[in-house]
Structure formats: structure tokens, C-alpha cells
Design a protein around this motif. Sequence first.
Motif, mmCIF file in Angstrom:
data_model
loop_
_atom_site.group_PDB
_atom_site.id
_atom_site.type_symbol
_atom_site.label_atom_id
_atom_site.label_comp_id
_atom_site.label_asym_id
_atom_site.label_seq_id
_atom_site.Cartn_x
_atom_site.Cartn_y
_atom_site.Cartn_z
ATOM 1 N N LEU A 150 0.838 -1.193 0.000
ATOM 2 C CA LEU A 150 0.000 0.000 0.000
ATOM 3 C C LEU A 150 0.876 1.248 0.000
ATOM 4 O O LEU A 150 1.965 1.242 0.571
ATOM 5 C CB LEU A 150 -0.897 0.013 1.241
ATOM 6 N N PRO A 151 0.398 2.335 -0.604
ATOM 7 C CA PRO A 151 1.197 3.559 -0.590
ATOM 8 C C PRO A 151 1.266 4.212 0.784
ATOM 9 O O PRO A 151 2.125 5.047 1.021
ATOM 10 C CB PRO A 151 0.478 4.457 -1.586
ATOM 11 N N VAL A 152 0.376 3.821 1.702
ATOM 12 C CA VAL A 152 0.414 4.362 3.051
ATOM 13 C C VAL A 152 1.302 3.472 3.894
ATOM 14 O O VAL A 152 1.305 2.250 3.723
ATOM 15 C CB VAL A 152 -1.020 4.390 3.648
ATOM 16 N N ALA A 153 2.019 4.083 4.836
ATOM 17 C CA ALA A 153 3.028 3.304 5.559
ATOM 18 C C ALA A 153 2.479 2.507 6.719
ATOM 19 O O ALA A 153 2.970 1.424 6.997
ATOM 20 C CB ALA A 153 4.138 4.223 6.056
ATOM 21 N N TRP A 154 1.448 3.003 7.442
ATOM 22 C CA TRP A 154 1.159 2.395 8.730
ATOM 23 C C TRP A 154 0.520 1.020 8.673
ATOM 24 O O TRP A 154 0.731 0.228 9.592
ATOM 25 C CB TRP A 154 0.315 3.336 9.607
ATOM 26 N N PRO A 155 -0.261 0.603 7.636
ATOM 27 C CA PRO A 155 -0.841 -0.743 7.705
ATOM 28 C C PRO A 155 0.200 -1.847 7.758
ATOM 29 O O PRO A 155 -0.026 -2.881 8.392
ATOM 30 C CB PRO A 155 -1.672 -0.837 6.425
ATOM 31 N N ARG A 156 1.357 -1.624 7.103
ATOM 32 C CA ARG A 156 2.331 -2.703 7.097
ATOM 33 C C ARG A 156 2.884 -2.959 8.484
ATOM 34 O O ARG A 156 3.289 -4.076 8.799
ATOM 35 C CB ARG A 156 3.475 -2.374 6.128
ATOM 36 N N HIS A 157 2.894 -1.912 9.328
ATOM 37 C CA HIS A 157 3.442 -2.111 10.667
ATOM 38 C C HIS A 157 2.448 -2.810 11.574
ATOM 39 O O HIS A 157 2.836 -3.366 12.589
ATOM 40 C CB HIS A 157 3.861 -0.770 11.261
ATOM 41 N N LEU A 158 1.158 -2.794 11.215
ATOM 42 C CA LEU A 158 0.175 -3.484 12.043
ATOM 43 C C LEU A 158 0.322 -4.986 11.941
ATOM 44 O O LEU A 158 -0.007 -5.716 12.864
ATOM 45 C CB LEU A 158 -1.244 -3.083 11.634
ATOM 46 N N VAL A 159 0.768 -5.488 10.787
ATOM 47 C CA VAL A 159 0.876 -6.941 10.606
ATOM 48 C C VAL A 159 2.329 -7.372 10.531
ATOM 49 O O VAL A 159 2.624 -8.427 9.983
ATOM 50 C CB VAL A 159 0.124 -7.392 9.336
ATOM 51 N N ALA A 160 3.218 -6.588 11.082
ATOM 52 C CA ALA A 160 4.641 -6.938 11.093
ATOM 53 C C ALA A 160 5.122 -7.257 9.697
ATOM 54 O O ALA A 160 5.882 -8.204 9.486
ATOM 55 C CB ALA A 160 4.897 -8.110 12.043
ATOM 56 N N GLY A 161 4.669 -6.488 8.723
ATOM 57 C CA GLY A 161 4.968 -6.811 7.334
ATOM 58 C C GLY A 161 6.315 -6.319 6.861
ATOM 59 O O GLY A 161 6.831 -6.784 5.861
ATOM 60 N N ALA A 162 6.889 -5.348 7.565
ATOM 61 C CA ALA A 162 8.111 -4.737 7.049
ATOM 62 C C ALA A 162 9.343 -5.205 7.801
ATOM 63 O O ALA A 162 10.413 -4.620 7.655
ATOM 64 C CB ALA A 162 7.994 -3.215 7.116
ATOM 65 N N PHE A 163 9.216 -6.242 8.616
ATOM 66 C CA PHE A 163 10.351 -6.672 9.436
ATOM 67 C C PHE A 163 11.547 -7.075 8.611
ATOM 68 O O PHE A 163 12.670 -7.066 9.090
ATOM 69 C CB PHE A 163 9.928 -7.855 10.323
ATOM 70 N N GLY A 169 8.223 5.487 9.683
ATOM 71 C CA GLY A 169 8.013 5.829 8.280
ATOM 72 C C GLY A 169 7.664 4.571 7.534
ATOM 73 O O GLY A 169 6.874 3.753 7.979
ATOM 74 N N PHE A 170 8.284 4.362 6.392
ATOM 75 C CA PHE A 170 8.103 3.131 5.650
ATOM 76 C C PHE A 170 9.015 2.042 6.174
ATOM 77 O O PHE A 170 8.831 0.876 5.872
ATOM 78 C CB PHE A 170 8.400 3.355 4.166
ATOM 79 N N SER A 171 10.007 2.456 6.977
ATOM 80 C CA SER A 171 11.007 1.483 7.380
ATOM 81 C C SER A 171 10.967 1.328 8.889
ATOM 82 O O SER A 171 10.900 2.308 9.614
ATOM 83 C CB SER A 171 12.379 1.977 6.927
ATOM 84 N N PRO A 172 11.018 0.110 9.397
ATOM 85 C CA PRO A 172 10.881 -0.079 10.837
ATOM 86 C C PRO A 172 12.214 -0.020 11.580
ATOM 87 O O PRO A 172 12.277 -0.450 12.724
ATOM 88 C CB PRO A 172 10.311 -1.499 10.930
ATOM 89 N N VAL A 173 13.255 0.485 10.944
ATOM 90 C CA VAL A 173 14.558 0.451 11.597
ATOM 91 C C VAL A 173 14.935 1.841 12.066
ATOM 92 O O VAL A 173 14.439 2.848 11.578
ATOM 93 C CB VAL A 173 15.650 -0.099 10.657
ATOM 94 N N THR A 174 15.816 1.851 13.019
ATOM 95 C CA THR A 174 16.318 3.106 13.544
ATOM 96 C C THR A 174 17.825 2.967 13.691
ATOM 97 O O THR A 174 18.368 1.867 13.639
ATOM 98 C CB THR A 174 15.649 3.411 14.899
ATOM 99 N N ALA A 175 18.519 4.103 13.867
ATOM 100 C CA ALA A 175 19.973 4.063 13.869
ATOM 101 C C ALA A 175 20.491 3.357 15.114
ATOM 102 O O ALA A 175 19.906 3.436 16.190
ATOM 103 C CB ALA A 175 20.527 5.484 13.799
ATOM 104 N N ARG A 176 21.593 2.679 14.941
ATOM 105 C CA ARG A 176 22.201 1.959 16.051
ATOM 106 C C ARG A 176 22.907 2.935 16.968
ATOM 107 O O ARG A 176 23.359 3.999 16.543
ATOM 108 C CB ARG A 176 23.198 0.967 15.469
#
Lengths: 420, 204
Positions: free
Chosen positions: A169-182, A245-252
Amino acid sequence: MLLRTLLRSSSATLMLPLLVCFIVFLLSDTLTRYVTEGYGPSAVGQASFVLAFAAAACAASAAWEGARLKRGGVLDQAPARGPLAIALPVLAPVWLMGLAGLATSLLIASIATGAPPAPSHLGMLGAQGLVLAACTLSGYLTGRLLPGIAAAPIALTVGFCLTAFPVSLPVAWPRHLVAGAFSECCSVGTVIDPKAVWAPTAFAVGVCAAALLLIRRPAFRSLVAAFLLVAVGTAAALPPALGLGFSPVTARDDGELVCDTRGRPHVCLWPEIGSDGQAVAQTRTFAARLEAAGLQIPATLTESRDLKPGEARFGFKSRPQSADIAMNLASAVLPGMPECARRTGTFRAYPARAPLMAWVTSVALQAPPGPGRLSPDDAALVQRVLQEPREKQLAWYEANRQALATCDQPPQLTVPGGAG
Amino acid sequence: MNWWLKSRAVLTLAGCTVLMTLAGLAFGSTELPLPALTGGSGRFLLAGLTPVLPAVLWLNSTGRVGPHTESTAVRAVARWDTALATGLATAVLALTLVGHLLGADVIALTVGRNTIVFIGIALVLEPLAGHRSAAVLTSVVPLFCAAAGWRSGGVGAEPWALILHPGNSVPAFAASLTLLAAGAVFSFVRPFGTRASWLREATA
């Protein structure tokens, strides 16, 4: 029910070898292709590729069980046990089958990464387990609702779509609801953002609670309450999901950088890349060659994001080759984009950046620039510059380097005094 | 005939099939970002998943009464079911072809061809594995194709992964028609007769 009866009659017993074979033979290629070598969180992240398939298998198995119980008319015959006490023992093997699929993929990804899964990232597995539990319980409800033979296939298809589709989807938040972007976790300088683990956890807990309520008491009031529970779960999951955002990672954390101060320049790299000393040794060799050619090298090369004076940004996403080290050194030596270019949008000296990078890389590697990275004009220019005497090369470099630090100076794309 | 129509819920089945086809036409171009895609190996469209539903619904309608009861019937009910499946496939094909001629884009052809492929697979599997297992196995086919059906090197789909080919591919269309015909003949003739396989017995 006796344990052996449960295992003998469960559809999960048949599905488990199918799921494991599916993962091992068909998906292991994808699981191992993008791992970051030696970095534990990457094993956990890449293993999450199988979540959609495991969720589909769990939903299908659970729907099969639900349809079987419906066909047997178990709940219509005044059973001694309540609906939950009948359903949960039957669904437990299904959920365990899904977890076994996750474990298989984790094993494959860990072997490919060469590092055990990082304990700090095991929360991702917990979130995925909860998503599988939600799929199992919802699949069971589907099996009780839909016509018997169509229930399992429909649950399989819908379960797969609901876990695989949100990422597109072009929206970012649904993917984080289903752990889709891990599976974007992680390259060596990043770790998973805790928000990305809380969002699917909250959502899955909401769905599980709603499903358990509906299994226990299938009435209209429970349906309303179930909707409310799902809404509460989604509302709890939305703030973390929207914050990503679209990515579930953050800086180390920069504190984990390992700094080698025994020579010049100081080099600070992540432990997975710098600990064997090879990258540092090669960097220092190349830096010595550049200094011999007359260039100035910063005192410290670091992966850190906050740069103090005398430091320059230098780092890699995974174990580097010599060419990568040389190119990174070149970009550390050259100035970054000046502020005026960001503001005004004009950067006259920009065409000089590619030939300059290629020249610095060639000097470091002591080899002509490799084919394919440069446009033909730039490649020809660099070849001509490399044939000039050292002072002319250095003058050309200094002139262009100075131009790259401003916005309005033109680049010098011909060799000074030569037939360029 | 009334009894058969009622027992198979033919009107509902036909209505659902038409609805699924129209939904496939509307949403079929949506891409599903499967892991196998990230090497440039291809796009898996929703049009590879939604056409499973007519085949699954056909299996549901025809499988509600157990095989033992119906095999003792005077009329060859199983052959009527095969004819129903073929009729559904033809109807979907006609619908999508007309839709494509009227201006729908190539996704209409993809949906039509994939529906034929899945109905063909269901026709082949049903005498062998029984209705329940055939339904689950048919719905696993798209996932299997998505995971294993792309040629390595990113140059398109394997020849056997019919649902992954683009809608205007003539060889894939011919193969799908062949599969439907073979499935229909196999299901019509039923060389194994009433001898049931282990899977059919276990899941009846």
C-alpha cells in the motif's frame, strides 16, 4: 483428549512437513539472499519473510479444524466442556506448527548470517508469534462461519493477502500493524525500532481477544464487543505505527562503535565489520597512498552520525571489498554538498564530483578506474588526468575540490595545460 | 434436475463466480509484494489469487454430500458436476473476453485464464484426493507458483507456472485450455471409479 489422539487427528500434523518443506526448498533462497553477514539482528529480520506463508498455513489449518468441529455438530450436543475448552486444545497444534515454520526460517537465516539471532531482537519473534495466534483464532472463526469445504481455502487465501498485502500500500502504517516490514531489518548500522514491535503486538492482542470472545459466546452482543476490542487494539497500535516511516529500523547506538586508534587515521567502525582489523588495515594503506599523492586525510574516519571537527563519515553496510573501501575513503575525503546548494538548488560544480571520486579511488587502489561506474566522458577525463605529472593531477584535484565546496564556481572538466 | 440444481446451489455458485470475476477485473492488477519479487524476478498480481475462489466454491457445492451416497445414484451425478465446472469456466472465459473486447485491459484475460487453470486443477484433483483436500491443494497452487514459479535470472515465469504469465500470452492460454479439457475428460471418465484413495477416505 489424549495428546496422541490430538496429534494424530490434527490437520497441523499434515501441514507441518508441508510447511517446513515449502520453507526449506522454496523460500531458503530468498531468506539467505539479503542477510548482513555476521550481524545478529539481520538473521531475525530476514527470517520474517516466511510470516505470510506461515500465517496462511495457520489460518487454513485452523479453519479446517473449525469446519470439522462444525461438521461433527460438537457444540450442538450439550458438551461438558465450554467452547473455549474445546477449541483451544485443537488450535494449539496449529499455532505450534506456525511457530515451527518461523523457527525453521530463523535457523536457515542464522546459518546464512553466520551469527546467532540477537537476544535484543527476539521481541520481533514474539510479535510474529502473536500475529500467528491472531491468524489461527480468526481462521477458526472462519471455519465455523463459512461453508465447510470452502472454509480452509478461503482462510488460506485471505490470511495470506492480509499479511502480505499491506506492504504494497502507498500508506506506511498498515504494514506495521501486521509486522509486514520486518524484513527490512537490518543493515549493520541499524536496529529495529521498538515501535515497530509494539504496533503488531497491540493489534494482534486486540484481534486475539476479539476472537476468543466470539468463540466463547457467539452472540450479537459479543460481535459488537469484538469489534470494539479490535478497534481498541488498532487504536493502541496506531501511534507507534504512524510514528514510523516506511522502514521499521532506527539508527544503532554510536556507543557500540569500535575505534582503532593505534595508527593514523583513527577508524571507528561497527564491531561486525571492524573487529577483524582487515578493513582498518586496508583503509590505512589506502590513506597512506593518498597522503603520499598530496591529499589531506581527516584525522578520524567514523560511522557516527554526529561528527566532531576533524572527523569524516566513513562506513559500510556490510563486509566491504577493497573497491568499496577506496570509494568510501574518496567520499570521506571530498566535501559534502554545501548548504547553499541545498537551499538554492544550484550546484555548478556537481559534474566534477564523479570524475573526482573516480580519480581518488584510482590513486588509492593504484589501478585505473573500473568500467561501468562512470559515464564515457568522465572515464576518458580520468584516464587523461592520470597520465599527467603528479603536480598537475594534484592541482586539478585541488581546484575541483574547492569548487565543490561552493555553489557558484564552475567545475574544471579539462586538464590544466594539457590537451584536454 | 431440480434436485441437482438445488443441491449444488447452482444459481448461488454462478452468481458468486460472476462476482469474483468482476472483482478480479477491478482489483486484479494490484501487486502483492512477495519476497521472491525483490530480485526483479516478476510481479505477483492479485489476479493470481482471486480466481481460486470459483474453483473452491465449485468443490464446495459439489462436495457437500459425501461420495459414498452419490456413487450409488442411478444418474451419473459426478458427470453433471463436471459439466457444471466446464460451464463455469466457459462462462468466465466468455465474460472476460467480452470485457476485454469492450475495453478492459489485459488483466481481464489474466483473470479468465487463471480461472480456467484453477478449475482444471480442481477437476484433476477431485477424483484423486476428494473434495476437501482438493480445495486446499488448489488454493496452495498460487502460493507455490509465487515461490517457485519464477525463472532464476529474472527473465519471466517457468513454463509450468501458467498463472504467472501475462494475460496476452498465447502459449499459456492454449495450455490452460488443454488443462481444462484434460481435467474435464479425467473427471468425466473417472478411471478409478469408486475406489477411493487414502486421502479421499481420510478427509471425506
